[in-house]
Design a protein around this motif. Structure first.
Motif, mmCIF file in Angstrom:
data_model
loop_
_atom_site.group_PDB
_atom_site.id
_atom_site.type_symbol
_atom_site.label_atom_id
_atom_site.label_comp_id
_atom_site.label_asym_id
_atom_site.label_seq_id
_atom_site.Cartn_x
_atom_site.Cartn_y
_atom_site.Cartn_z
ATOM 1 N N GLN A 247 0.835 -1.182 0.000
ATOM 2 C CA GLN A 247 0.000 0.000 0.000
ATOM 3 C C GLN A 247 0.882 1.249 0.000
ATOM 4 O OE1 GLN A 247 -2.608 0.281 3.339
ATOM 5 N NE2 GLN A 247 -3.469 2.238 2.728
ATOM 6 N N VAL A 248 0.648 2.101 -0.971
ATOM 7 C CA VAL A 248 1.442 3.324 -1.073
ATOM 8 C C VAL A 248 1.006 4.319 -0.006
ATOM 9 C CG1 VAL A 248 1.958 5.316 -2.519
ATOM 10 C CG2 VAL A 248 1.872 3.035 -3.537
ATOM 11 N N GLN A 249 1.997 4.875 0.668
ATOM 12 C CA GLN A 249 1.704 5.881 1.688
ATOM 13 C C GLN A 249 2.717 7.001 1.630
ATOM 14 O OE1 GLN A 249 1.408 3.748 5.539
ATOM 15 N NE2 GLN A 249 -0.646 4.614 5.661
ATOM 16 N N LEU A 250 2.221 8.219 1.769
ATOM 17 C CA LEU A 250 3.059 9.399 1.966
ATOM 18 C C LEU A 250 2.609 10.008 3.287
ATOM 19 C CD1 LEU A 250 2.944 11.011 -1.605
ATOM 20 C CD2 LEU A 250 4.681 9.491 -0.676
ATOM 21 N N VAL A 251 3.535 10.118 4.216
ATOM 22 C CA VAL A 251 3.180 10.602 5.547
ATOM 23 C C VAL A 251 4.053 11.799 5.886
ATOM 24 C CG1 VAL A 251 2.965 10.038 7.974
ATOM 25 C CG2 VAL A 251 2.489 8.288 6.243
ATOM 26 N N GLU A 252 3.416 12.945 6.012
ATOM 27 C CA GLU A 252 4.137 14.168 6.355
ATOM 28 C C GLU A 252 4.256 14.315 7.871
ATOM 29 O OE1 GLU A 252 1.424 15.346 2.779
ATOM 30 O OE2 GLU A 252 1.290 14.159 4.624
ATOM 31 N N SER A 253 5.282 15.024 8.280
ATOM 32 C CA SER A 253 5.467 15.346 9.689
ATOM 33 C C SER A 253 6.335 16.594 9.786
ATOM 34 C CB SER A 253 6.115 14.185 10.431
ATOM 35 O OG SER A 253 7.391 13.886 9.898
ATOM 36 N N GLY A 254 6.366 17.170 10.970
ATOM 37 C CA GLY A 254 7.277 18.283 11.220
ATOM 38 C C GLY A 254 6.669 19.661 11.163
ATOM 39 N N GLY A 255 5.392 19.752 10.871
ATOM 40 C CA GLY A 255 4.764 21.065 10.858
ATOM 41 C C GLY A 255 4.666 21.627 12.265
ATOM 42 N N GLY A 256 4.267 22.887 12.339
ATOM 43 C CA GLY A 256 4.117 23.508 13.648
ATOM 44 C C GLY A 256 3.996 25.001 13.551
ATOM 45 N N LEU A 257 4.190 25.651 14.691
ATOM 46 C CA LEU A 257 4.091 27.095 14.800
ATOM 47 C C LEU A 257 5.489 27.686 14.886
ATOM 48 C CD1 LEU A 257 2.341 29.657 15.297
ATOM 49 C CD2 LEU A 257 2.471 29.100 17.735
ATOM 50 N N VAL A 258 5.747 28.692 14.072
ATOM 51 C CA VAL A 258 7.063 29.328 14.049
ATOM 52 C C VAL A 258 6.874 30.827 13.864
ATOM 53 C CG1 VAL A 258 7.336 28.969 11.562
ATOM 54 C CG2 VAL A 258 9.372 29.221 13.016
ATOM 55 N N GLN A 259 7.807 31.592 14.372
ATOM 56 C CA GLN A 259 7.714 33.043 14.236
ATOM 57 C C GLN A 259 8.240 33.509 12.893
ATOM 58 O OE1 GLN A 259 9.719 34.704 17.688
ATOM 59 N NE2 GLN A 259 7.794 34.724 18.826
ATOM 60 N N VAL A 260 7.816 34.680 12.503
ATOM 61 C CA VAL A 260 8.305 35.279 11.270
ATOM 62 C C VAL A 260 9.829 35.324 11.284
ATOM 63 C CG1 VAL A 260 8.455 37.434 9.980
ATOM 64 C CG2 VAL A 260 6.248 36.657 10.823
ATOM 65 N N GLY A 261 10.403 34.918 10.168
ATOM 66 C CA GLY A 261 11.846 34.889 10.049
ATOM 67 C C GLY A 261 12.485 33.605 10.525
ATOM 68 N N GLY A 262 11.679 32.745 11.106
ATOM 69 C CA GLY A 262 12.201 31.488 11.623
ATOM 70 C C GLY A 262 12.319 30.414 10.558
ATOM 71 N N SER A 263 12.691 29.220 11.016
ATOM 72 C CA SER A 263 12.912 28.088 10.120
ATOM 73 C C SER A 263 12.147 26.873 10.604
ATOM 74 C CB SER A 263 14.400 27.749 10.045
ATOM 75 O OG SER A 263 15.155 28.844 9.577
ATOM 76 N N LEU A 264 11.853 25.989 9.669
ATOM 77 C CA LEU A 264 11.136 24.759 9.990
ATOM 78 C C LEU A 264 11.429 23.746 8.901
ATOM 79 C CD1 LEU A 264 9.064 23.926 12.245
ATOM 80 C CD2 LEU A 264 7.271 24.387 10.570
ATOM 81 N N ARG A 265 11.512 22.488 9.280
ATOM 82 C CA ARG A 265 11.688 21.429 8.285
ATOM 83 C C ARG A 265 10.517 20.463 8.369
ATOM 84 N NH1 ARG A 265 16.360 16.812 7.449
ATOM 85 N NH2 ARG A 265 15.274 15.797 9.176
ATOM 86 N N VAL A 266 9.874 20.230 7.237
ATOM 87 C CA VAL A 266 8.837 19.213 7.165
ATOM 88 C C VAL A 266 9.360 18.020 6.385
ATOM 89 C CG1 VAL A 266 6.870 20.752 7.470
ATOM 90 C CG2 VAL A 266 7.798 20.391 5.181
ATOM 91 N N SER A 267 8.871 16.851 6.777
ATOM 92 C CA SER A 267 9.364 15.601 6.210
ATOM 93 C C SER A 267 8.219 14.814 5.584
ATOM 94 C CB SER A 267 10.014 14.740 7.296
ATOM 95 O OG SER A 267 11.043 15.440 7.949
ATOM 96 N N CYS A 268 8.577 13.967 4.645
ATOM 97 C CA CYS A 268 7.610 13.090 3.994
ATOM 98 C C CYS A 268 8.215 11.704 3.897
ATOM 99 C CB CYS A 268 7.264 13.630 2.609
ATOM 100 S SG CYS A 268 6.227 12.533 1.615
ATOM 101 N N ALA A 269 7.617 10.761 4.586
ATOM 102 C CA ALA A 269 8.055 9.370 4.514
ATOM 103 C C ALA A 269 7.231 8.656 3.457
ATOM 104 C CB ALA A 269 7.902 8.702 5.864
ATOM 105 N N ALA A 270 7.919 8.128 2.449
ATOM 106 C CA ALA A 270 7.242 7.502 1.317
ATOM 107 C C ALA A 270 7.447 5.986 1.361
ATOM 108 C CB ALA A 270 7.792 8.070 0.010
ATOM 109 N N SER A 271 6.373 5.233 1.238
ATOM 110 C CA SER A 271 6.488 3.784 1.317
ATOM 111 C C SER A 271 5.499 3.123 0.361
ATOM 112 C CB SER A 271 6.215 3.319 2.750
ATOM 113 O OG SER A 271 4.901 3.667 3.140
ATOM 114 N N GLY A 272 5.703 1.838 0.139
ATOM 115 C CA GLY A 272 4.759 1.055 -0.634
ATOM 116 C C GLY A 272 5.116 0.803 -2.077
#
Length: 122
Positions: free
Chosen positions: A1-26
């Motif tokens: 079964q094909v799955q794409l699962v995102e993670s890593g979102g959240g709240l960040v202030q202006v000018g900040g940084s964030l990394r989101v991830s995608c785990a792909a399987s199947g």
């Protein structure tokens, strides 16, 4: 079964940084293009970035060019979106997608994740 699962979102202030991830399987992802799209409240979904799984060639929307970086880790079957110098207008649900046509057009992608919320506060 094909799955794409995102993670890593959240709240960040202006000018900040964030990394989101995608785990792909199947399935095997060589030959696929992995894309990141986003959708803000009341707006249409828009293309953010894409990367060819095999070659690593990357492409970005003008609105994020120079601030966002898309990468992939073949050993982990994962795709990442590193976001820097975040702005309030980057607030959206971010979706990972996979397709073979290599475009920046959402309907050309075959598989989608459930999305992860990114909120940039001013």
């Amino acid at each position: 079964q094909v799955q794409l699962v995102e993670s890593g979102g959240g709240l960040v202030q202006v000018g900040g940084s964030l990394r989101v991830s995608c785990a792909a399987s199947g399935r095997t992802w060589s030959g696929y293009v992995m894309g990141w799209f986003r959708q803000a409240p009341g707006k249409e979904r828009e293309f953010v970035a894409r990367i060819w799984w095999s070659s690593g060639i990357r492409d970005y929307a003008d609105s994020v060019k120079g601030r966002f970086t898309i990468t992939r880790d073949n050993s982990k079957n994962s795709v990442f979106l590193e976001m820097t110098y975040l702005k309030p207008e980057d607030t959206a649900v971010y979706y990972c997608a996979a397709g073979t046509r290599g475009t920046s057009h959402g309907p050309d992608y075959d598989y989608w994740g459930q999305g992860t919320q990114v909120t940039v506060s001013s």
